[in-house]
Design an enzyme around this catalytic site. Structure first.
Site, PDB file in Angstrom:
ATOM      1  N   HIS B  83     -25.496 -25.532   1.890  1.00 42.33           N
ATOM      2  CA  HIS B  83     -27.266 -26.061   2.144  1.00 42.33           C
ATOM      3  C   HIS B  83     -27.338 -25.917   3.785  1.00 42.33           C
ATOM      4  O   HIS B  83     -28.158 -25.896   4.417  1.00 42.33           O
ATOM      5  CB  HIS B  83     -26.586 -27.971   2.068  1.00 42.33           C
ATOM      6  CG  HIS B  83     -27.681 -28.141   3.304  1.00 42.33           C
ATOM      7  ND1 HIS B  83     -29.239 -28.721   3.169  1.00 42.33           N
ATOM      8  CD2 HIS B  83     -27.171 -29.323   3.748  1.00 42.33           C
ATOM      9  CE1 HIS B  83     -29.587 -29.828   3.582  1.00 42.33           C
ATOM     10  NE2 HIS B  83     -28.505 -29.690   4.673  1.00 42.33           N
ATOM     11  N   ASP B 112     -51.352  -9.358  19.095  1.00 46.47           N
ATOM     12  CA  ASP B 112     -50.733  -9.211  18.330  1.00 46.47           C
ATOM     13  C   ASP B 112     -49.734  -9.528  19.311  1.00 46.47           C
ATOM     14  O   ASP B 112     -49.734  -9.380  19.943  1.00 46.47           O
ATOM     15  CB  ASP B 112     -51.048  -7.861  17.597  1.00 46.47           C
ATOM     16  CG  ASP B 112     -50.296  -8.220  16.091  1.00 46.47           C
ATOM     17  OD1 ASP B 112     -49.252  -8.695  15.885  1.00 46.47           O
ATOM     18  OD2 ASP B 112     -51.439  -7.964  15.156  1.00 46.47           O
ATOM     19  N   TRP B 148     -20.434 -24.482   7.164  1.00 47.79           N
ATOM     20  CA  TRP B 148     -20.992 -23.950   7.753  1.00 47.79           C
ATOM     21  C   TRP B 148     -20.126 -22.919   9.164  1.00 47.79           C
ATOM     22  O   TRP B 148     -20.323 -21.827   9.917  1.00 47.79           O
ATOM     23  CB  TRP B 148     -22.599 -23.926   8.484  1.00 47.79           C
ATOM     24  CG  TRP B 148     -22.450 -25.201   9.594  1.00 47.79           C
ATOM     25  CD1 TRP B 148     -21.836 -26.185   9.738  1.00 47.79           C
ATOM     26  CD2 TRP B 148     -23.147 -24.095  10.571  1.00 47.79           C
ATOM     27  NE1 TRP B 148     -22.559 -26.285  11.015  1.00 47.79           N
ATOM     28  CE2 TRP B 148     -23.041 -25.915  11.660  1.00 47.79           C
ATOM     29  CE3 TRP B 148     -23.661 -23.310  11.114  1.00 47.79           C
ATOM     30  CZ2 TRP B 148     -23.173 -25.508  13.094  1.00 47.79           C
ATOM     31  CZ3 TRP B 148     -24.096 -22.890  12.147  1.00 47.79           C
ATOM     32  CH2 TRP B 148     -23.685 -24.577  13.216  1.00 47.79           C
ATOM     33  N   SER B 175     -31.949  -9.759  12.356  1.00 47.36           N
ATOM     34  CA  SER B 175     -32.905 -10.177  12.468  1.00 47.36           C
ATOM     35  C   SER B 175     -33.876 -11.343  13.540  1.00 47.36           C
ATOM     36  O   SER B 175     -34.443 -10.931  13.799  1.00 47.36           O
ATOM     37  CB  SER B 175     -33.408 -11.199  11.274  1.00 47.36           C
ATOM     38  OG  SER B 175     -35.052 -11.911  11.022  1.00 47.36           O
ATOM     39  N   SER B 176     -33.026 -12.264  13.985  1.00 45.01           N
ATOM     40  CA  SER B 176     -33.084 -13.171  14.654  1.00 45.01           C
ATOM     41  C   SER B 176     -33.466 -12.575  16.087  1.00 45.01           C
ATOM     42  O   SER B 176     -34.547 -12.783  17.148  1.00 45.01           O
ATOM     43  CB  SER B 176     -32.179 -13.804  15.138  1.00 45.01           C
ATOM     44  OG  SER B 176     -32.234 -14.930  13.922  1.00 45.01           O
ATOM     45  N   HIS B 259     -23.344 -24.376  20.063  1.00 44.16           N
ATOM     46  CA  HIS B 259     -24.437 -25.598  20.653  1.00 44.16           C
ATOM     47  C   HIS B 259     -25.848 -24.108  20.644  1.00 44.16           C
ATOM     48  O   HIS B 259     -26.790 -25.442  20.904  1.00 44.16           O
ATOM     49  CB  HIS B 259     -24.056 -25.658  22.154  1.00 44.16           C
ATOM     50  CG  HIS B 259     -24.454 -26.786  21.868  1.00 44.16           C
ATOM     51  ND1 HIS B 259     -24.523 -28.209  22.148  1.00 44.16           N
ATOM     52  CD2 HIS B 259     -25.377 -26.798  23.557  1.00 44.16           C
ATOM     53  CE1 HIS B 259     -25.569 -28.934  22.315  1.00 44.16           C
ATOM     54  NE2 HIS B 259     -25.654 -27.893  23.461  1.00 44.16           N
ATOM     55  N   GLU B 261     -27.406 -22.950  19.662  1.00 42.52           N
ATOM     56  CA  GLU B 261     -28.013 -22.307  18.651  1.00 42.52           C
ATOM     57  C   GLU B 261     -28.895 -24.091  17.969  1.00 42.52           C
ATOM     58  O   GLU B 261     -29.613 -23.609  17.572  1.00 42.52           O
ATOM     59  CB  GLU B 261     -27.294 -22.132  17.659  1.00 42.52           C
ATOM     60  CG  GLU B 261     -27.341 -22.265  16.005  1.00 42.52           C
ATOM     61  CD  GLU B 261     -28.485 -21.106  16.030  1.00 42.52           C
ATOM     62  OE1 GLU B 261     -28.496 -20.493  16.149  1.00 42.52           O
ATOM     63  OE2 GLU B 261     -29.343 -21.272  14.751  1.00 42.52           O
ATOM     64  N   TYR B 263     -29.757 -25.814  20.042  1.00 42.81           N
ATOM     65  CA  TYR B 263     -31.131 -25.747  21.059  1.00 42.81           C
ATOM     66  C   TYR B 263     -32.100 -25.362  20.812  1.00 42.81           C
ATOM     67  O   TYR B 263     -32.749 -25.050  21.212  1.00 42.81           O
ATOM     68  CB  TYR B 263     -30.484 -26.277  22.018  1.00 42.81           C
ATOM     69  CG  TYR B 263     -29.365 -27.513  22.993  1.00 42.81           C
ATOM     70  CD1 TYR B 263     -30.426 -28.549  23.536  1.00 42.81           C
ATOM     71  CD2 TYR B 263     -28.290 -27.421  23.331  1.00 42.81           C
ATOM     72  CE1 TYR B 263     -30.519 -29.338  23.961  1.00 42.81           C
ATOM     73  CE2 TYR B 263     -27.939 -28.371  23.730  1.00 42.81           C
ATOM     74  CZ  TYR B 263     -28.941 -29.737  23.765  1.00 42.81           C
ATOM     75  OH  TYR B 263     -28.434 -30.715  24.363  1.00 42.81           O
ATOM     76  N   SER B 274     -45.247 -31.624  22.677  1.00 43.03           N
ATOM     77  CA  SER B 274     -45.776 -31.148  23.961  1.00 43.03           C
ATOM     78  C   SER B 274     -47.084 -30.903  23.867  1.00 43.03           C
ATOM     79  O   SER B 274     -48.363 -31.600  25.299  1.00 43.03           O
ATOM     80  CB  SER B 274     -45.346 -30.654  25.003  1.00 43.03           C
ATOM     81  OG  SER B 274     -43.690 -31.069  25.307  1.00 43.03           O
ATOM     82  N   HIS B 308     -17.545 -29.804  23.631  1.00 46.01           N
ATOM     83  CA  HIS B 308     -17.468 -31.110  22.769  1.00 46.01           C
ATOM     84  C   HIS B 308     -17.584 -31.020  21.538  1.00 46.01           C
ATOM     85  O   HIS B 308     -17.863 -32.074  20.611  1.00 46.01           O
ATOM     86  CB  HIS B 308     -19.148 -32.202  23.227  1.00 46.01           C
ATOM     87  CG  HIS B 308     -19.995 -31.399  23.069  1.00 46.01           C
ATOM     88  ND1 HIS B 308     -21.187 -30.998  23.796  1.00 46.01           N
ATOM     89  CD2 HIS B 308     -20.728 -30.328  22.335  1.00 46.01           C
ATOM     90  CE1 HIS B 308     -22.313 -30.737  23.039  1.00 46.01           C
ATOM     91  NE2 HIS B 308     -21.964 -30.351  22.700  1.00 46.01           N
ATOM     92  N   HIS B 309     -17.623 -30.412  20.515  1.00 48.75           N
ATOM     93  CA  HIS B 309     -17.544 -29.478  19.224  1.00 48.75           C
ATOM     94  C   HIS B 309     -15.864 -29.500  19.229  1.00 48.75           C
ATOM     95  O   HIS B 309     -15.279 -29.534  18.186  1.00 48.75           O
ATOM     96  CB  HIS B 309     -18.151 -28.433  18.876  1.00 48.75           C
ATOM     97  CG  HIS B 309     -19.601 -28.665  19.078  1.00 48.75           C
ATOM     98  ND1 HIS B 309     -20.620 -29.411  18.293  1.00 48.75           N
ATOM     99  CD2 HIS B 309     -20.526 -28.135  19.362  1.00 48.75           C
ATOM    100  CE1 HIS B 309     -21.864 -29.238  18.575  1.00 48.75           C
ATOM    101  NE2 HIS B 309     -22.043 -28.615  19.424  1.00 48.75           N
ATOM    102  N   THR B 334     -32.416 -34.364  29.348  1.00 47.55           N
ATOM    103  CA  THR B 334     -33.563 -34.161  27.543  1.00 47.55           C
ATOM    104  C   THR B 334     -34.632 -36.254  27.875  1.00 47.55           C
ATOM    105  O   THR B 334     -35.343 -36.360  27.301  1.00 47.55           O
ATOM    106  CB  THR B 334     -32.559 -34.963  26.797  1.00 47.55           C
ATOM    107  OG1 THR B 334     -31.603 -33.423  26.356  1.00 47.55           O
ATOM    108  CG2 THR B 334     -32.857 -35.273  25.467  1.00 47.55           C
ATOM    109  N   LYS B 337     -37.542 -35.572  29.574  1.00 43.94           N
ATOM    110  CA  LYS B 337     -38.386 -35.390  28.607  1.00 43.94           C
ATOM    111  C   LYS B 337     -39.205 -35.967  28.188  1.00 43.94           C
ATOM    112  O   LYS B 337     -40.228 -36.364  27.288  1.00 43.94           O
ATOM    113  CB  LYS B 337     -38.035 -34.214  27.424  1.00 43.94           C
ATOM    114  CG  LYS B 337     -37.861 -32.792  28.519  1.00 43.94           C
ATOM    115  CD  LYS B 337     -37.530 -31.723  27.317  1.00 43.94           C
ATOM    116  CE  LYS B 337     -39.060 -31.094  26.833  1.00 43.94           C
ATOM    117  NZ  LYS B 337     -38.695 -29.870  27.585  1.00 43.94           N
ATOM    118  N   ARG B 456     -16.211 -36.613   7.148  1.00 40.32           N
ATOM    119  CA  ARG B 456     -17.624 -35.744   6.466  1.00 40.32           C
ATOM    120  C   ARG B 456     -17.098 -34.775   5.313  1.00 40.32           C
ATOM    121  O   ARG B 456     -16.039 -34.458   5.750  1.00 40.32           O
ATOM    122  CB  ARG B 456     -18.115 -35.247   7.871  1.00 40.32           C
ATOM    123  CG  ARG B 456     -17.567 -33.833   8.490  1.00 40.32           C
ATOM    124  CD  ARG B 456     -18.715 -33.511   9.589  1.00 40.32           C
ATOM    125  NE  ARG B 456     -19.698 -32.817   9.101  1.00 40.32           N
ATOM    126  CZ  ARG B 456     -19.663 -31.664  10.376  1.00 40.32           C
ATOM    127  NH1 ARG B 456     -18.908 -32.152  11.774  1.00 40.32           N
ATOM    128  NH2 ARG B 456     -20.851 -30.961   9.919  1.00 40.32           N
TER     129      ARG B 456
END
Ligand code: HEM
Ligand SMILES: [Cu+2]
Ligand SMILES: [Cu+2]
Lengths: 292, 542, 300
Positions: B83, B112, B148, B175-176, B259, B261, B263, B274, B308-309, B334, B337, B456
């Protein structure tokens, strides 16, 4: 009337109908799925991989062939050229980050993990309860001496020679660039040939060194964290040198055919940048893997 | 040879006219057109959203009540793992790349994307990679089940699917990276004259920064999973303490990617919001430059907060403190914004069409996710929160009501430009209210579950967690159903409807709205001359 | 008319959010305050930062709703054109910074408290295995395995037909709980025999990962006798959801009595002579484990 013959240099060239990417995707999938099958011990893995490689080779010839034809045909204005340059530079940046991951692993293991396992600082209890008697000196294959005894490759033998080879090749490729700018095609090809030769010489020596490590030093990919970082870093680097040398070879033939002008030679420059990048990575390797 | 090659080129150019799109299936396979490729990405993303959503339904169904009723624990773990992988790499990221493809050239006046062939390849890797990834579910040993995050040594226990999963991740990375390189080259090299960097729409800015993040961290992920692969198959000891490695080292490398990622998955949404809020507030964006700087600083800070993870892995005190402080600092830009969005609404002249509704919900609900993020940053409290449903609630608020709501706002906002038709506003509003209510029923109780002690990634739980789980599951089913309505609305709009004007929205500003709806197959083949009236919602209004 | 709806919705949303937070306390769906000094610290920090967030939230969302209610086209409002307000921008950059700086003080203090494991009166080594815990009371010879209680284990099978509500402490009961003395500083040394696990009892205020090949140090000092339940908190394979932790805290004397009755118990003096052997044993097991590791990975 199409503007096939009347392409307008003020306009950004937008190709249409790209048949090669899908071939590349099929090739990539077959190659990787085949590799996965092989790793799982399936007999058909190799064939699948080879099929993938064949697709990729066809794709490369087809795709680059077309780009070369368009380039030579004058379809690319300077703005297109800039896009290619940016593409190449950011691609090289991504490669830097890829190596960064492995350098990071090397530093983290050396600076933190091994001392902790040896009971320093944060690792007192780890050492006391699990790994008593482990002496945390680099190079190491860990407290369980995974992979058995080994010796390291001394820095100031072949690696030093290889350093000199790569540095020299950096010089020769610059000479080639200089020749190109002065429109001296013969010199260009010769300097490129020298660079290619040095490149393959490097790969050859590195291969010899690996054989020596495996057969005589007892140093293998399985020699604990030292073997892991050593072979993964130098191995990926060696793969990049090989790739770079192949690309240089292609560029050499293209140069001989007169594909590049003093003003328009992104293909050459892109590969030259790549070569310098490979060079710089090696310097990092030489210092942090072999010397320190 | 040479005659042949001229022929090939000439043939390629037969299509290089101004008549519009070629026909047939191969159009989509061979296309180099940014709008076609954008459509491919978006359709693919919707498909993956439904696939990943189906997995979520299985998860929520099993968690509907205590006890195991539907699936065994192995399969449950495969579902949570897949998932996440499908939603992150298949739904959210491709959706943003699709939006970038469609909109960036039109927003900066480019004909293009900079590298159109590579653009095609970036997309056409995805279906192959996902076929490979999803096919592992059908292998005898099942798909990956280690989350994941693929932490070793657990992930090294994966069966035959392991190598396939790793290689699929490699393909997604390739790809990315190619997609990101294309975006950067397009933005830096293809802007029409007069479209200076500080006149670019914020969406373009956020994508520029996102692309940089992608190129910086996807290779690190590739490195990390490569080490997993060699540890599993080629005897290396990166993550094995007995050999001098460390399982925690994987987590450091992974989160150095991970991390940034997260963002990557939110910055483009910031950009969308915006665009949308000024349009429907009929008022220029408040603090354009502050927005740009805030985005850039969030991106840079995202490189130094990864651990922090990992507050519970047992890092030295100094490291825990450093990562706690750095994480708290991210909350400041943050916050800037959010304040800027609210100030943009302030004394505007607002209307509430579906894109605006999603944008407003984004501001509130993303902020709630930001709040829980801030709470998670407080290490002593995180020792309690970590790896509980509180974290699950946090990241679903920022990712579902953040990233996904941002994507939905974007789809409703630009759909008339893409299709030339207005979507059904009534259904759009129903979709919104249905989604926004159910998503809160789904995720808000998960905060409570986490605080009350539910870990979890478990398929079954103690009975005191039963009530909130049941509520959450009901919300989940309702939210899942709402998204079928979304797919229907999009499909219906593509088929026809009230014709859209070029401007579409009264308050819309920016180059894309100077083009007819639907946008022609080729746009800005001649670069437009930009004047202030065409610039999007920037500072430049005065 | 339409306006009224919006006002109602806005007020409802704000009220709903406050209610959500209050409701949480009302039904006890909050972090437990726990029974250790550290758990109190974690709880206090949690409540502090939560209220800070609620206050900021009410202000920001409140402003937003005011704007949504008043500044709408249907009210005939003309949009203003301003795009800056230096004072406001400085305020909303510096005030959050100040709040965060204030937060760091108690947070740092709490963290230092947790990391100070010196002066413990006893050591317990905790080893995670798929899917059970091993507890060793170091220097006493007492050690045992603790796994999911039988009746929970039967009930949790797929389609067991047993209603979990009929099982006592469903999924939160073990065969051999960890027994510890109250009011005693206990050092807990975590490791794992296979994959990463995480040992967590909410009432003690923290969780800590159990990592193979590494020892993580944590400590606790429980003030009240009682039974405290928790679970493994790091995904560790298929039965990750089924390896609970149960800690029983007893007054010191009772604990000593309990310990002395455990199989393998050795008084301290006998142990001294054994110590050397134990360490040698441990090294041997570790070596073996290390040799086995790649093997294990491939077989699985
Ligand atoms: C104010 C900003 C934010 C802060 C301070 C923050 C903080 C954190 C922290 C400390 C964790 C780790 C919690 C734990 O595992 O114990 C976390 C997890 C996570 N955050 Fe955030 N976060 C913020 C914003 C975001 C955003 C914008 C996103 C994505 C759009 C995001 C996505 C995630 C995800 C996916 C995880 C969980 C990853 C996993 O373990 O699987 N966060 N966040
Ligand atoms: Cu993070
Ligand atoms: Cu577990």
């Amino acid at each position: 009337m199409t503007h096939a013959d009347t392409h307008n240099p003020d306009r950004y060239f937008i190709p249409h109908n790209a048949p090669w990417p899908i071939v590349g995707s099929i090739g990539m999938t077959a190659l990787l799925a085949g590799a996965a099958m092989a790793m799982n011990g399936s007999a058909s893995g190799k064939v699948t991989m080879l099929t993938g490689v064949a697709f990729i080779i066809v794709m490369l010839f087809g795709w680059f062939g077309q780009v070369v034809r368009e380039s030579v045909g004058g379809y690319y204005n300077s703005q297109v050229d800039t896009s290619f340059r940016m593409g190449m530079l950011w691609f090289i940046f991504s490669e830097v980050m890829f190596f960064g991951a492995f350098f990071g692993a090397l530093f983290y293991a050396r600076v933190f993990v091994v001392p902790w396992l040896g009971g320093e600082g944060h690792g007192v209890m780890t050492n006391a309860l699990l790994w008593q008697g482990f002496d945390p000196v680099w190079p190491t294959n860990g407290p369980a001496a995974i992979g058995g005894n080994f010796d390291t490759v001394p820095a100031f033998g072949v690696p030093l020679v290889n350093t000199l080879i790569l540095l020299t090749s950096g010089l020769t490729v610059t000479m080639a660039h200089w020749a190109l700018k002065n429109a001296q095609r013969r010199a260009l090809v010769l300097w490129l040939a020298a660079t290619v030769t040095l490149g393959f010489l490097f790969v050859y020596l590195q291969a010899e060194e690996y054989i020596h490590a495996y057969q005589e030093l007892g140093l293998t990919l399985g020699s604990g964290i030292y073997g892991s970082t050593f072979f993964m870093l130098t191995g990926f680097h060696g793969m990049h040198v090989t790739l770079g040398a192949i690309m240089l070879t292609v560029i050499m033939f293209r140069a001989a055919k007169g594909h590049f002008t003093d003003a328009n030679h992104f293909g050459f420059e892109g590969v030259a940048w790549y070569w310098h990048f490979v060079d710089v990575v090696w310097l990092g390797l030489f210092v942090f893997v072999y010397v320190v | 040879m040479s005659t042949h090659s001229t022929a090939t080129i000439a043939q390629d150019h037969v299509h290089d006219d101004h008549h519009g799109a070629p026909k047939g299936l191969l159009r989509w396979v061979f296309t180099t057109n940014h709008k076609d490729i954008g459509t491919l990405y978006l359709v693919f993303s919707l498909l993956m959203f439904l696939v990943g959503g189906g997995m979520a339904m299985i998860i929520r169904a099993e968690l509907f009540q205590p006890g195991l009723q539907l699936v065994n624990p192995e399969f449950f773990n495969q579902m949570t793992t897949m998932h996440a992988l499908v939603m992150i790499f298949g739904a959210v990221m491709p959706a943003f790349v699709g939006l970038a493809n469609w909109m960036i050239p039109m927003m900066i006046g480019a004909p293009d994307m900079a590298l159109p062939r590579m653009n095609n390849w970036s997309f056409w890797i995805l279906p192959f990679a996902f076929t490979m990834l999803l096919s592992t579910l059908f292998m005898p040993s099942g798909g990956p089940a280690s989350g994941w995050t693929l932490y070793p040594p657990l992930s090294l226990q994966t069966g035959n699917s392991f190598a396939f999963v790793i290689f699929a991740i490699h393909m997604l990375g390739i790809s990315s990276i190619m997609g990101a390189i294309n975006v950067i080259a397009t933005i830096l090299n293809m802007r029409a004259p007069g479209m200076t960097l500080l006149r670019m729409p914020v969406f373009v800015w956020t994508w520029l920064i996102t692309a940089f993040l992608l190129i910086a961290v996807m290779p690190v992920l590739a490195g990390a999973v490569t080490m997993l692969l060699t540890d599993r198959f080629f005897d290396t000891s990166f993550f094995n303490a007995a050999g001098g490695g460390d399982p925690v080292m994987f987590q450091h490398i992974f989160w150095f990617f991970g991390h940034p990622e997260v963002y990557i998955m939110i910055l483009p949404a910031f950009g969308i919001i915006s665009e949308v809020i000024p349009t429907f507030a009929r008022k220029p964006l408040f603090g354009y430059t502050a927005m740009v700087y805030a985005t850039a600083s969030i991106a840079l800070l995202s490189f130094i907060v990864w651990a922090h993870h990992m507050f519970t892995v047992g890092m030295p005190l100094g490291a825990e403190l450093f990562f706690m402080y750095a994480t708290m600092v991210i909350a400041v830009p943050t916050g800037v914004k959010i304040f800027n969005w609210v100030s943009t609404m302030w004394r505007g002249s607002m209307t509430f069409e579906t894109p605006m509704l999603f944008a407003l919900a984004f501001v509130i609900l993303f902020t709630i996710g930001g709040f829980s993020g801030l709470m998670l940053a407080v290490v002593p409290a995180d020792f309690q929160y970590h790896d509980t449903y509180f974290v699950v609630a946090h990241f679903h608020y920022v990712l579902v009501t953040g990233a996904v709501f941002g994507i939905m706002a974007a789809v409703y906002y630009w759909l008339p430009k893409w299709t030339g038709n207005m979507y059904n506003e009534r259904l759009g509003k129903i979709h919104f209210w249905w989604s926004v209510i159910s998503v809160n029923v789904l995720f808000f109780p998960q905060h409570y579950l986490g605080l009350a002690g539910m870990p979890r990634r478990i398929p079954d739980y103690a009975v005191q967690f039963a009530d909130y789980n049941m509520i959450s599951s009901v919300g989940g089913f309702a939210f899942g159903l709402a998204q079928l309505l979304f797919a229907f609305i999009v499909w219906q709009c593509a088929r026809g409807g009230v014709k859209a004007t070029a401007q579409v929205w009264e308050g819309a500003r920016g180059l894309e709205w100077t083009l007819p709806s639907p946008a022609p197959y080729h746009t800005f083949e001649e670069p437009p001359t930009i004047d202030d009236s065409m610039v999007a919602h920037g500072d430049t209004a005065h | 008319m339409k306006n009224q709806n919006i006002v109602i919705v806005s007020i409802a949303v704000l009220a709903g959010m406050l209610l959500a937070v209050w409701g949480m306390f009302a039904v006890g769906a909050n972090m437990p305050r726990g029974v250790t000094e550290f758990s109190h610290t974690a709880y206090d920090l949690h409540m502090l930062i939560l209220w800070i967030c609620v206050v900021i939230g009410v202000l920001v969302f409140g402003a937003m709703f005011v704007s949504i209610i008043m500044h709408r086209k249907s009210n005939g409002v003309e949009a203003a054109r301003f795009t800056h307000n230096t004072k406001a921008e400085i305020a909303w950059t510096t005030i959050p910074i100040l709040i965060l700086v204030m937060m760091t003080v108690p947070a740092t203090r709490g963290l230092i408290l947790m990391e100070t494991s010196e002066g413990a009166a006893m050591d317990i080594q905790i080893t995670g295995y798929q899917w059970k815990w091993k507890y060793e009371y170091l220097d006493t010879g007492v050690s045992f395995i603790s796994s999911l209680a039988r009746d929970s284990n039967v009930a949790r099978q797929l389609n067991s037909g047993i209603d979990p509500n009929t099982v006592d402490n469903y999924l939160l009961e073990v065969d051999h709980p960890l027994v510890v003395p109250t009011n005693t500083k206990i050092r807990l040394l975590m490791t794992s025999g296979d994959v990463i696990h995480s040992w967590w009892v909410p009432e003690l205020g923290w969780k800590r990962d159990a990592i193979p090949g590494m020892i993580n140090t944590a400590w606790t000092e429980i003030s009240e006798p009682g039974t405290y339940r928790g679970q493994c908190a790091e995904l560790c394979g298929k039965d990750h959801g089924f390896m609970p932790v149960v800690v029983i805290a007893k007054p010191k004397a009772e604990f000593e009595q309990w310990l002395a009755q455990q199989p393998g118990y050795q008084a301290a003096e006998d142990l001294a002579s054994m110590a050397a052997n134990t360490i040698a044993d441990k090294q041997a097991t570790a070596d073996k484990q290390a040799d086995d590791q790649p093997e294990v990975a491939l077989v699985n």
